[in-house]
Structures are given as C-alpha cells and as structure tokens.
Design a protein around this motif. Sequence first.
Motif, PDB file in Angstrom:
ATOM      1  N   LYS A 177       0.825  -1.210   0.000  1.00 17.68           N
ATOM      2  CA  LYS A 177       0.000   0.000   0.000  1.00 17.68           C
ATOM      3  C   LYS A 177       0.857   1.258   0.000  1.00 17.68           C
ATOM      4  O   LYS A 177       0.505   2.271  -0.638  1.00 17.68           O
ATOM      5  CB  LYS A 177      -0.952  -0.028   1.189  1.00 17.68           C
ATOM      6  CG  LYS A 177      -2.047  -1.074   1.043  1.00 17.68           C
ATOM      7  CD  LYS A 177      -3.161  -0.896   2.050  1.00 17.68           C
ATOM      8  CE  LYS A 177      -4.336  -1.802   1.707  1.00 17.68           C
ATOM      9  NZ  LYS A 177      -5.502  -1.602   2.577  1.00 17.68           N
ATOM     10  N   GLN A 178       1.999   1.217   0.685  1.00 23.82           N
ATOM     11  CA  GLN A 178       2.912   2.360   0.657  1.00 23.82           C
ATOM     12  C   GLN A 178       3.461   2.588  -0.743  1.00 23.82           C
ATOM     13  O   GLN A 178       3.758   3.717  -1.134  1.00 23.82           O
ATOM     14  CB  GLN A 178       4.044   2.141   1.655  1.00 23.82           C
ATOM     15  CG  GLN A 178       3.614   2.260   3.113  1.00 23.82           C
ATOM     16  CD  GLN A 178       4.685   1.801   4.091  1.00 23.82           C
ATOM     17  OE1 GLN A 178       5.800   1.427   3.696  1.00 23.82           O
ATOM     18  NE2 GLN A 178       4.362   1.815   5.377  1.00 23.82           N
ATOM     19  N   MET A 179       3.581   1.519  -1.517  1.00 22.68           N
ATOM     20  CA  MET A 179       4.019   1.645  -2.909  1.00 22.68           C
ATOM     21  C   MET A 179       2.930   2.242  -3.798  1.00 22.68           C
ATOM     22  O   MET A 179       3.214   2.663  -4.921  1.00 22.68           O
ATOM     23  CB  MET A 179       4.403   0.262  -3.460  1.00 22.68           C
ATOM     24  CG  MET A 179       5.611  -0.376  -2.836  1.00 22.68           C
ATOM     25  SD  MET A 179       5.928  -1.971  -3.670  1.00 22.68           S
ATOM     26  CE  MET A 179       7.077  -2.730  -2.542  1.00 22.68           C
ATOM     27  N   GLY A 180       1.675   2.210  -3.346  1.00 26.37           N
ATOM     28  CA  GLY A 180       0.578   2.762  -4.134  1.00 26.37           C
ATOM     29  C   GLY A 180      -0.418   1.748  -4.640  1.00 26.37           C
ATOM     30  O   GLY A 180      -1.259   2.071  -5.499  1.00 26.37           O
ATOM     31  N   PHE A 181      -0.358   0.513  -4.123  1.00 25.67           N
ATOM     32  CA  PHE A 181      -1.266  -0.536  -4.576  1.00 25.67           C
ATOM     33  C   PHE A 181      -2.445  -0.703  -3.619  1.00 25.67           C
ATOM     34  O   PHE A 181      -2.330  -0.478  -2.416  1.00 25.67           O
ATOM     35  CB  PHE A 181      -0.526  -1.876  -4.675  1.00 25.67           C
ATOM     36  CG  PHE A 181       0.530  -1.916  -5.735  1.00 25.67           C
ATOM     37  CD1 PHE A 181       0.205  -2.205  -7.054  1.00 25.67           C
ATOM     38  CD2 PHE A 181       1.855  -1.671  -5.419  1.00 25.67           C
ATOM     39  CE1 PHE A 181       1.183  -2.232  -8.040  1.00 25.67           C
ATOM     40  CE2 PHE A 181       2.846  -1.706  -6.391  1.00 25.67           C
ATOM     41  CZ  PHE A 181       2.511  -1.987  -7.703  1.00 25.67           C
ATOM     42  N   ARG A 182      -3.584  -1.130  -4.184  1.00 22.78           N
ATOM     43  CA  ARG A 182      -4.659  -1.738  -3.407  1.00 22.78           C
ATOM     44  C   ARG A 182      -4.491  -3.243  -3.529  1.00 22.78           C
ATOM     45  O   ARG A 182      -4.044  -3.732  -4.578  1.00 22.78           O
ATOM     46  CB  ARG A 182      -6.026  -1.294  -3.927  1.00 22.78           C
ATOM     47  CG  ARG A 182      -6.279   0.210  -3.799  1.00 22.78           C
ATOM     48  CD  ARG A 182      -6.214   0.659  -2.355  1.00 22.78           C
ATOM     49  NE  ARG A 182      -6.534   2.068  -2.181  1.00 22.78           N
ATOM     50  CZ  ARG A 182      -7.714   2.510  -1.760  1.00 22.78           C
ATOM     51  NH1 ARG A 182      -8.685   1.652  -1.478  1.00 22.78           N
ATOM     52  NH2 ARG A 182      -7.921   3.788  -1.618  1.00 22.78           N
ATOM     53  N   VAL A 183      -4.852  -3.992  -2.496  1.00 32.04           N
ATOM     54  CA  VAL A 183      -4.505  -5.407  -2.438  1.00 32.04           C
ATOM     55  C   VAL A 183      -5.757  -6.271  -2.294  1.00 32.04           C
ATOM     56  O   VAL A 183      -6.589  -6.038  -1.406  1.00 32.04           O
ATOM     57  CB  VAL A 183      -3.539  -5.690  -1.271  1.00 32.04           C
ATOM     58  CG1 VAL A 183      -3.110  -7.162  -1.283  1.00 32.04           C
ATOM     59  CG2 VAL A 183      -2.301  -4.783  -1.360  1.00 32.04           C
ATOM     60  N   MET A 184      -5.879  -7.266  -3.172  1.00 31.38           N
ATOM     61  CA  MET A 184      -6.984  -8.225  -3.128  1.00 31.38           C
ATOM     62  C   MET A 184      -6.432  -9.640  -2.986  1.00 31.38           C
ATOM     63  O   MET A 184      -5.293  -9.915  -3.372  1.00 31.38           O
ATOM     64  CB  MET A 184      -7.839  -8.117  -4.390  1.00 31.38           C
ATOM     65  CG  MET A 184      -8.534  -6.770  -4.557  1.00 31.38           C
ATOM     66  SD  MET A 184      -9.427  -6.613  -6.134  1.00 31.38           S
ATOM     67  CE  MET A 184     -10.706  -7.872  -5.955  1.00 31.38           C
ATOM     68  N   LEU A 185      -7.260 -10.537  -2.456  1.00 34.79           N
ATOM     69  CA  LEU A 185      -6.882 -11.934  -2.246  1.00 34.79           C
ATOM     70  C   LEU A 185      -7.817 -12.864  -3.011  1.00 34.79           C
ATOM     71  O   LEU A 185      -9.024 -12.633  -3.062  1.00 34.79           O
ATOM     72  CB  LEU A 185      -6.982 -12.302  -0.762  1.00 34.79           C
ATOM     73  CG  LEU A 185      -5.787 -12.048   0.160  1.00 34.79           C
ATOM     74  CD1 LEU A 185      -6.123 -12.576   1.552  1.00 34.79           C
ATOM     75  CD2 LEU A 185      -4.526 -12.690  -0.371  1.00 34.79           C
ATOM     76  N   TRP A 186      -7.231 -13.934  -3.543  1.00 30.14           N
ATOM     77  CA  TRP A 186      -8.002 -14.989  -4.198  1.00 30.14           C
ATOM     78  C   TRP A 186      -8.819 -15.747  -3.157  1.00 30.14           C
ATOM     79  O   TRP A 186      -8.353 -16.014  -2.049  1.00 30.14           O
ATOM     80  CB  TRP A 186      -7.030 -15.923  -4.895  1.00 30.14           C
ATOM     81  CG  TRP A 186      -7.614 -17.064  -5.655  1.00 30.14           C
ATOM     82  CD1 TRP A 186      -7.982 -17.082  -6.974  1.00 30.14           C
ATOM     83  CD2 TRP A 186      -7.843 -18.389  -5.161  1.00 30.14           C
ATOM     84  NE1 TRP A 186      -8.426 -18.322  -7.331  1.00 30.14           N
ATOM     85  CE2 TRP A 186      -8.355 -19.153  -6.234  1.00 30.14           C
ATOM     86  CE3 TRP A 186      -7.678 -19.006  -3.924  1.00 30.14           C
ATOM     87  CZ2 TRP A 186      -8.699 -20.492  -6.112  1.00 30.14           C
ATOM     88  CZ3 TRP A 186      -8.022 -20.343  -3.788  1.00 30.14           C
ATOM     89  CH2 TRP A 186      -8.531 -21.069  -4.873  1.00 30.14           C
ATOM     90  N   MET A 187     -10.049 -16.122  -3.522  1.00 27.73           N
ATOM     91  CA  MET A 187     -10.956 -16.750  -2.562  1.00 27.73           C
ATOM     92  C   MET A 187     -11.911 -17.687  -3.301  1.00 27.73           C
ATOM     93  O   MET A 187     -12.272 -17.431  -4.458  1.00 27.73           O
ATOM     94  CB  MET A 187     -11.759 -15.673  -1.823  1.00 27.73           C
ATOM     95  CG  MET A 187     -12.643 -16.189  -0.701  1.00 27.73           C
ATOM     96  SD  MET A 187     -11.725 -17.013   0.608  1.00 27.73           S
ATOM     97  CE  MET A 187     -10.598 -15.699   1.121  1.00 27.73           C
ATOM     98  N   THR A 188     -12.327 -18.775  -2.653  1.00 29.75           N
ATOM     99  CA  THR A 188     -13.350 -19.656  -3.218  1.00 29.75           C
ATOM    100  C   THR A 188     -14.371 -20.006  -2.131  1.00 29.75           C
ATOM    101  O   THR A 188     -14.108 -19.820  -0.940  1.00 29.75           O
ATOM    102  CB  THR A 188     -12.762 -20.988  -3.751  1.00 29.75           C
ATOM    103  OG1 THR A 188     -12.329 -21.777  -2.641  1.00 29.75           O
ATOM    104  CG2 THR A 188     -11.615 -20.756  -4.704  1.00 29.75           C
ATOM    105  N   PRO A 189     -15.515 -20.596  -2.525  1.00 30.67           N
ATOM    106  CA  PRO A 189     -16.504 -21.067  -1.542  1.00 30.67           C
ATOM    107  C   PRO A 189     -16.288 -22.523  -1.159  1.00 30.67           C
ATOM    108  O   PRO A 189     -17.228 -23.210  -0.766  1.00 30.67           O
ATOM    109  CB  PRO A 189     -17.824 -20.887  -2.297  1.00 30.67           C
ATOM    110  CG  PRO A 189     -17.458 -21.198  -3.716  1.00 30.67           C
ATOM    111  CD  PRO A 189     -16.039 -20.685  -3.904  1.00 30.67           C
TER     112      PRO A 189
END
Length: 457
Positions: A177-189
Amino acid sequence: MKIEFEKNEFWWGGIVHRGVEMPINANQHAVIDFGDINTPNQSTNLLLSSKGRYLYSQEPYTATFNNGTVEIDREITYRDGYANLRGAYLAAMRAYFPFENCLPDQHFFTMPQYNTWIELMYEQNQADIIKYAEQIIENDFPTGILMIDEGWAEDYGSYEFRKGAFPDAKGMVEELKQMGFRVMLWMTPYISPDSAAFREIEPLGYLIKNHTGETAIRRWWNGYSAVLDLTNQNTCNWFYHKLKGIMSTYGIDGFKFDGGDPNMYRDTDRIAVPMSSWEQMKKYGEVGLRFSFNEFRAGWGLGGKPLVMRLSDKNHSWDENGLNMLLPNSLIQGLMGYAYHCPDMIGGGEYQNFKENSCKLDRELIVRYAQAAAFCPMMQFSAAPWRILDKEQLDIVRTAAKLHVQMGKIILKLAEEASKTGEPIMRSMEYMYPDNGYERINDQFMLGDRILVAPVC
C-alpha cells in the motif's frame, strides 16, 4: 415454443464464453443450452434480437436455431416492439436486471490490475510478491490493484497466510500500500475436507449435502472439496465474518472470488433453502455485493449488480480461445448487464497453456493484447511484460497501461452512467448504429457513444 426469423435478423445469446459465435442469423444452425453446467464464464438466460425482440426465462432453457426459426424447449417470456438491439437490451434490463446506481470501487476503472498468478502460480510467497510489485514501479508502469492469487493459504477454508511463505503478511500488505497498490486476495466457496475449517463447520450444517444426505465432496480443478451452503444465512454470516477478519487483520481491500461454477452444484442438493443449482451459483455472486473490491469469473443472472466480471482464462493464442475472444465475449458481457467487466490477463491466463508456450511466447500477441485491453473498462496484467518483451515492445505496452490511466476519468464516468441507465460501457457497432449491416462486426467497439476503438487482434 417456436418463432420465425424476421428478414435480416440476428440474435445474441447470453452465454459469455460463446460470444465469439455471436450473432446467429437465419442461415445458421446453432444450439444454445443455458443449462450447460460446463460453461466457464457468466451466463444469463436471455436472447436479444437486432429487430427489437427478446426471449427470457428465470430457469435455464435450450434454444435451437435452424432453418430460419428459433425453437425453445419450453414456454418462456417473449417480448417485441423495441425497434433494435439497443431497445431490446434496455427493455430486458428494466424488466429483470435493473441497475442499482452503485459501482464497484472506482480504482477498477482508473488503474491497471496486476495478478500474481502467471508469475508465481501455486508458489505464492511474500518475497516474490514484493519483488513483482517493485518491478512494476521500476519499469515505470502505473501502480494499481494487486491481486494475490491462489496458494497464499494452507487449505481451502483457511483464512490465514501460510506462515513459512509469508513471515509478515500484514507488513507485506502495508508495504504494498505504501508503494501505491490496493490489495486483493483470491478466494473460493470451497473447504478442504481434512481441514480445521471443515471440522468446525461440517457439524453445524454449513456445507452442501448430496441427495443421500452426506456432506458433498466434489471434484474441481484443484482436487476435491466440500462446498459452502450459501442458502444458509448462518453460513453466509460465518463466511462474511471470516472475510472481514482477513481485511481487518491484514489490511486487505477485497477479494477475487474464483470458483462457484455451475458444475459444483446440483438440483438434488440438500441445502437450507431448496433451490436449483443455478440459484445456488447466484448466491455465491451475491456474497460479493458486500465488498466494493470484488471480482468474479463465473456468474448467473447477476446483471445490473455492482460486481466485476472477468472473462474466463484465455490461451496464449491469437485464435484458439485466445485474443480472438476478448472483444466478442466482452461485448456479450455488456449485453447481459455485466457492464463492469474485465478481459482476462494480458497474454492469456490459462496457466497450463501458458506453461506449454513458455519457451516460445509470442511477443506481438502480448503487445496487441495490452493495446486491446487499454480501452476496455479494466485491464489486467499477470505475466510480467518486462520479463518477456524487448525494449521497444515494452515501451508500447507501458504506453498502453498509461493510456488506460489517462482514459480513467472517461471510463469511470461511463461506469457511473451505466449504474443509472444500464447502458454498456463497451458497445457493439450494431448496438450504436442499427440497420447499417454492422451486426457481425466484433473486432471493434464503441467506448460509450463517442470513442471508436479498433485494435489489431
């Protein structure tokens, strides 16, 4: 139920993966089976005509096109009198998929996405994820949304990072985030059947049971797993609590919701609220409505919702489930009410095909893919272009990424308009200019109503 083609009539069907085959005219034979459980992408039981007609049913049906007729295997809703493709689409959206004046997060439309899948595949780890992000910046690409893909957790149903691979996951996310990214994670049900999560929730009735009453263990591309029963509100609350816990603990912004394909559900399942396999699939999509950062590859009947819908994994190919499908399938996404859509990873995201071609990657294909994606509502990188391309080619791809950022305000405005009116962001030539013989043009499109995009594909 049977209807006759009108003169010079064309039909578009709502199975996104088959968009490259659309439209269908009176001289063609084709079968559109909306109950096909092997479709890898979004679907909606809707057929739209260039003559202002549509066919719709809440339940899947089969449409057979042959000798100038469309034959449906049951009685379904038929409407006409809407003049053209655009009129039929807007009428169907108003009737069944009204847009909700709500968007996914604006960063999807104004920044590129970077997915760690092709570079790391099942070996997701903190050091290489940070290295990938650093290389994005070192090569003067815009920062954006960074998606950490499969392999970050020990089991399916484990909502903690693997300790050995991620010694300081919270610190990693803070650094990104300090680099300027938003972060998402892979997920399944899905839940691994020998995991702690399975032992916790199986006695609570949170997992789908098969027709015999046994907890269902089903085969998918990564082995065998149990499946969350999302018709059970207690299951939904448990899942939501786990997801919010990840966000709170690690600083994650949202999730890439993978899986949830129709072949993981059965009409005969014993679940909390009896419903069809397709409605179960829809329940998974509805989980994403609680997160402004979301992405889905599979979906059913979710038109008009503020969900990011990605094209299914494409081959590293020009014409075999590759770049040839990017624009036609994206246009079908728009015609099914999935306005907030994303092409697959630039260069192709089908990892087995990408591995097979790893020693002979087509550099021009990657360049052309990036250029085509630059004017789409979203663009997503995975394979690191600086690892593959020479300087001249890399300059072109970098320019495409920056062009997408420059177009961000325009794309975001179109997304905001879509959330109110239902108008697609990407529009086919026939949609914008009916009755000019443009029905079969699917290698160019209108971005809104003023910008014509004709990439080299």
